[in-house]
Scaffold this motif. Structure first.
Motif, short mmCIF file in Angstrom:
data_model
loop_
_atom_site.label_atom_id
_atom_site.label_comp_id
_atom_site.label_asym_id
_atom_site.label_seq_id
_atom_site.Cartn_x
_atom_site.Cartn_y
_atom_site.Cartn_z
N THR A 116 0.86 -1.19 0.00
CA THR A 116 0.00 0.00 0.00
C THR A 116 0.90 1.24 0.00
O THR A 116 2.10 1.14 0.26
CB THR A 116 -0.86 0.05 1.27
N SER A 117 0.29 2.39 -0.26
CA SER A 117 1.11 3.61 -0.28
C SER A 117 1.68 3.88 1.12
O SER A 117 2.79 4.39 1.25
CB SER A 117 0.30 4.81 -0.78
N THR A 118 0.95 3.50 2.15
CA THR A 118 1.47 3.66 3.51
C THR A 118 2.70 2.79 3.72
O THR A 118 3.70 3.21 4.30
CB THR A 118 0.39 3.28 4.55
N GLN A 119 2.64 1.56 3.21
CA GLN A 119 3.79 0.66 3.36
C GLN A 119 5.00 1.19 2.60
O GLN A 119 6.13 1.11 3.07
CB GLN A 119 3.43 -0.75 2.88
N ARG A 120 4.73 1.76 1.42
CA ARG A 120 5.85 2.31 0.64
C ARG A 120 6.50 3.48 1.38
O ARG A 120 7.71 3.66 1.38
CB ARG A 120 5.36 2.77 -0.74
N TYR A 121 5.64 4.25 2.02
CA TYR A 121 6.12 5.39 2.80
C TYR A 121 6.97 4.89 3.97
O TYR A 121 8.07 5.39 4.23
CB TYR A 121 4.90 6.17 3.27
N ILE A 122 6.49 3.86 4.65
CA ILE A 122 7.25 3.29 5.77
C ILE A 122 8.59 2.75 5.27
O ILE A 122 9.63 2.97 5.88
CB ILE A 122 6.44 2.15 6.45
N TRP A 123 8.54 2.08 4.14
CA TRP A 123 9.76 1.52 3.56
C TRP A 123 10.80 2.60 3.29
O TRP A 123 11.96 2.49 3.68
CB TRP A 123 9.38 0.77 2.28
N SER A 124 10.36 3.71 2.66
CA SER A 124 11.35 4.74 2.35
C SER A 124 11.87 5.39 3.63
O SER A 124 13.04 5.75 3.72
CB SER A 124 10.77 5.78 1.39
N GLU A 125 11.01 5.50 4.63
CA GLU A 125 11.48 6.02 5.92
C GLU A 125 12.54 5.12 6.54
O GLU A 125 13.54 5.59 7.06
CB GLU A 125 10.31 6.13 6.91
N GLU A 126 12.28 3.82 6.47
CA GLU A 126 13.21 2.89 7.10
C GLU A 126 14.55 2.83 6.35
O GLU A 126 15.60 2.70 6.96
CB GLU A 126 12.58 1.50 7.23
N LEU A 127 14.48 2.90 5.03
CA LEU A 127 15.72 2.92 4.25
C LEU A 127 16.56 4.13 4.63
O LEU A 127 17.78 4.05 4.81
CB LEU A 127 15.41 2.99 2.75
N ALA A 128 15.90 5.27 4.76
CA ALA A 128 16.63 6.50 5.09
C ALA A 128 17.16 6.42 6.51
O ALA A 128 18.29 6.82 6.80
CB ALA A 128 15.71 7.71 4.94
N ARG A 129 16.35 5.88 7.40
CA ARG A 129 16.74 5.77 8.79
C ARG A 129 18.01 4.93 8.93
O ARG A 129 18.87 5.20 9.76
CB ARG A 129 15.59 5.11 9.56
N ALA A 130 18.11 3.90 8.08
CA ALA A 130 19.26 3.00 8.14
C ALA A 130 20.43 3.54 7.31
O ALA A 130 21.45 2.87 7.18
CB ALA A 130 18.86 1.61 7.66
#
Lengths: 403, 381
Positions: free
Chosen positions: A70-84
């Protein structure tokens, strides 16, 4: 209306966070910490890990290998990539030509190009800009004429020059806009071709940019034979693909999650750096710039969320993605400015190609300062590429405001 | 995460929009602001009875429709589009907010009268010297048997002339700017000792200077805890800020739209001025300011129920964005209208005046940047 993450979303965040922690290549982490230039294999190592997991192309439809998030999951994914602090996935295949191929391509083309694009077996580069066609992209001159090959098959004979071609030195294929009808109105005589970089007649020459990087190139095409079946969509309808691609390119360009990390970095640097005996972050003028930046980023974040919400309601990325491009790149540039300001004296030393002699007696400034200036210099590109920010304003004026 | 309005919320927007379209055009609004009363009590009655919007953000147990911040946002944005002067902000958002959150015994009854359109509230918090610091109070309330005695001078009480009740912040203990010792009272305006001097404001509303001279109120007048009222004030002011942001969005939509229309018709050098790139880019910048403001208004509204620090950060961030955007969009609208933008005849200048007042209301850009920094950056010891 609400900002809540569902329990499923929270579990998803846990899952991807753990996956990144367990699978992000350690060798890559080391090089990033040292500020080293990444090699082709470095980029591909992470790409392949994600491809294997099925997560390399979050926005692709599942039938072509997307994870169906979902778009929410994609948003979470990009946040986590950046966080790491994970390196970004190269956009040329995944965000640019991939969507063009699955939207406009034939079944054969999808079959042939999408799986290797996902797996990383094809590294794409983008053949759009030319020396005489920058913001006025449609004025491109690279010419493709239909010829009959010795084998009796039809080809395009391509002649011209592309420029600012990012990482073409690593690329296996290039997607090109070429002129197939020189007499038509300029936007109506363009076609979208996929060209094998190993084709005879292609020469790649490096362009060194302000930060000292070899990131972009000139690509010369001299009598390059391209099979007609490598054309995406109809002949002379390439501008449709070009515009579609640019809108897709812009939608990822806001870079919100990475900019959040950037601001955290500024804060931590400005806590260590001191001026007049107190941390720089307590300097009211510096603090004000950080606060304004963070607020502008919040506004961008919620604008992107609104755009994502309308996309998941079935409306594709439209001209409003120009807003994300303008604001996103302005913020990215301000972050590089503040890091350089915070670095102080040690923004000046130039490290690229500097011999590492293991000399620890006189370390040259803190690590965070090493790349501050080159990153700032390099960041000036962001308001120029992908359609300069002035062109984005033209697009909004025309497409959104109807002026 | 969800950025869609529910069906009820969309209906609320449509209802308000269609009422205002029919009965609150610019000429009507001009007549209202020039009338002796300065507002339309019959419209207020219609808001209560015909539209039911005065019940929108109240709980069903109080006779409300069970809505909250999002409903306030919707109403305020529509009000902004029509420059409505009637005091929804003071009565429903602020007055209603204090009553709801305080849980005071009197709350249910007064909310009922708000919903019915009989009680009109105004927020008497500002003072001649306190600027935007909510704790900087010279007005005092001293314990007097069971009740209280209020003394002081409240400044620029918006909607004061129309109010039946005042929400008054006062110092019940501590020093001039202490966080401790702030209390909130509900004072009926006709209580002996309350005197007002009424005047118009530059944006078409009315306000009052209010003097309290030994004003005696009963124990039921206290809203929230004695001495510990500041967190309640901060909460309600953050709600008011979110609502004002929504109103500003409504105004800015009109400023932007009106400017585009004007630029398309106005010809100079033989062509519409909308064809000039330098003006197109300025109008795009207006558009981006507007969109960022919409985003921040959503953000702040949706975070009103978060813990205090998160809520405060969100409200201040939104107020900074809206403050900057309101100034840019308003000034640009006047500039692109040229001489016509300077005239009282066109609506555009009236939107500009309203956004200018919103820009400073509850603190301008600098005030809220300072508050945001306090909440987000390490401070000197």
């Amino acid at each position: 209306m609400n900002l809540d993450f569902s329990p499923e979303d929270a579990a998803f965040r846990e899952e991807v966070r753990r996956f990144i922690a367990d699978n992000y290549p350690a060798s890559l982490r080391g090089k990033q910490d040292e500020g080293e230039e990444l090699a082709k294999e470095d980029y591909l190592s992470w790409h392949r890990v994600l491809a294997k997991k099925g997560w390399v192309a979050p926005a692709w439809p599942t039938e072509y290998g997307g994870p169906g998030w979902t778009s929410t999951q994609r948003y979470i994914w990009s946040e986590e990539l950046a966080r790491a602090d994970a390196i970004p996935i190269l956009p040329f295949g995944i965000n640019m030509v991939g969507p063009v191929i699955y939207t406009f391509g034939t079944p054969e083309q999808k079959q042939r190009f999408l799986p290797p694009t996902l797996s990383g077996d094809i590294w794409w580069c983008q053949g759009y800009s030319e020396p005489g066609a920058g913001s006025d992209l449609a004025s491109l001159k690279t010419k493709a004429e239909r010829i009959q090959g010795d084998d009796g098959k039809e080809y395009y004979l391509v002649n011209g020059q592309k420029t600012w071609t990012t990482l073409a030195q690593h690329a296996d294929w290039i997607f090109c806009l070429v002129r197939t009808n020189p007499t038509a109105k300029i936007q109506e005589g363009i076609s979208f071709l996929l060209i094998d970089m190993k084709s005879p007649g292609i020469t790649v020459r490096p362009i060194i940019t302000l930060g000292g990087e070899h990131e972009v190139n000139e690509v010369w095409l001299e009598n390059v034979k391209v099979p007609v079946e490598n054309r995406i969509f109809e002949e002379n309808k390439g501008w449709t693909c070009a515009k579609f691609l640019l809108a897709h390119e812009r939608s990822g360009i806001a870079g919100v999650a990475r900019s959040k990390r950037g601001i955290e970095r500024i804060k931590s640097i400005a806590t260590v750096e001191s001026e007049d005996g107190r941390p720089l972050i307590q300097d009211p003028f510096f603090a004000r710039k950080v606060a304004e930046l963070e607020i502008d980023l919040t506004a961008l974040e919620f604008t992107e969320l609104r755009v994502l919400a309308s996309e998941s309601a079935g409306r594709g990325p439209g001209p409003e993605s120009s807003l994300l491009k303008i604001k996103g790149t302005e913020i990215q540039q301000r972050i590089t400015e503040l890091v350089l300001e915070a670095a102080g004296h040690y923004g000046a030393p130039y490290f690229r190609g500097f011999p590492t002699d293991g000399h620890n007696m006189f370390p040259i400034g803190p690590d965070y300062a090493h790349r501050a200036a080159p990153t700032y210099f390099n960041g000036r590109k962001t308001s120029i590429y992908g359609g300069s920010n002035e062109i984005q304003r033209n697009i909004i004026a025309k497409m959104v405001l109807g002026l | 995460m969800d950025f869609n309005f529910s069906e009820e919320q969309s209906m609320l927007r449509d209802t308000v929009a269609s009422f205002l379209r029919d009965r609150y055009d610019f000429d009507t609004r001009r007549a209202i602001t020039r009338s002796e009363a300065g507002w339309r009590p019959d419209y207020w009655k219609a808001f209560a009875e015909e539209l039911g919007i005065l019940a929108a953000p109240f709980a069903e147990e109080h006779g409300g429709l069970g809505g909250g911040p999002i409903e306030n946002m919707i109403v305020m944005e529509e009000f902004g589009k029509h420059l409505v002067v009637e005091p929804y902000l003071g009565t429903v958002v602020i007055g209603g907010g204090f009553l709801k959150h305080s849980g005071a015994p009197i709350a249910g009854e007064v909310i009922g009268r708000i919903i019915g359109g009989e009680a009109v509230l105004a927020f008497a918090y500002a003072e001649p010297t306190g600027r935007y610091n909510l704790a900087d109070l010279s007005t005092t309330a001293k314990k007097d048997g069971e009740g209280w005695v209020v003394n002081g001078h409240k400044a620029v009480v918006v909607g004061g002339p129309w109010a039946t009740h005042l929400i008054v912040t006062a110092r019940t203990s501590g020093g001039q700017r202490d966080r401790q010792g702030v209390s909130v009272f509900l004072v009926e305006k006709n209580t002996p000792g309350v005197t007002t001097r009424d005047y118009p404001t530059v944006d078409g509303a009315r306000a009052s200077e209010v003097a309290f001279e030994n004003v005696r109120v009963g124990p039921e007048a206290l809203l929230g805890p004695a001495d510990q009222g500041l967190p309640l004030v901060e909460q309600v002011v953050d709600e008011a800020i979110a609502a004002l942001c929504a109103e500003a969005v409504g105004c800015m939509r009109k400023l932007h739209e009106g400017t585009l229309d004007y630029a398309r018709q106005r010809k100079q050098f033989g062509v519409p001025i909308a064809t000039f790139q330098v003006l197109q880019h300025r109008m795009v910048d207006m558009f981006m300011n507007l969109e960022q403001s919409v985003s921040m208004t959503y953000m702040a509204t949706l975070k009103l129920d978060e813990p205090a620090e998160e809520r405060a950060k969100a409200a201040s961030a939104a107020k900074v964005q809206i403050g900057k955007a309101a100034r840019f969009v308003g000034q640009s609208a006047i500039q692109i209208h040229g001489g016509m933008g300077m005239t009282d005849e066109l609506a555009i200048g009236h939107y500009f005046k309203r956004t200018t007042i919103i820009e400073q209301a509850f603190g301008g850009v600098d005030h809220h940047l300072r508050r945001y920094e306090m909440l987000t950056l390490p401070q000197a010891a």
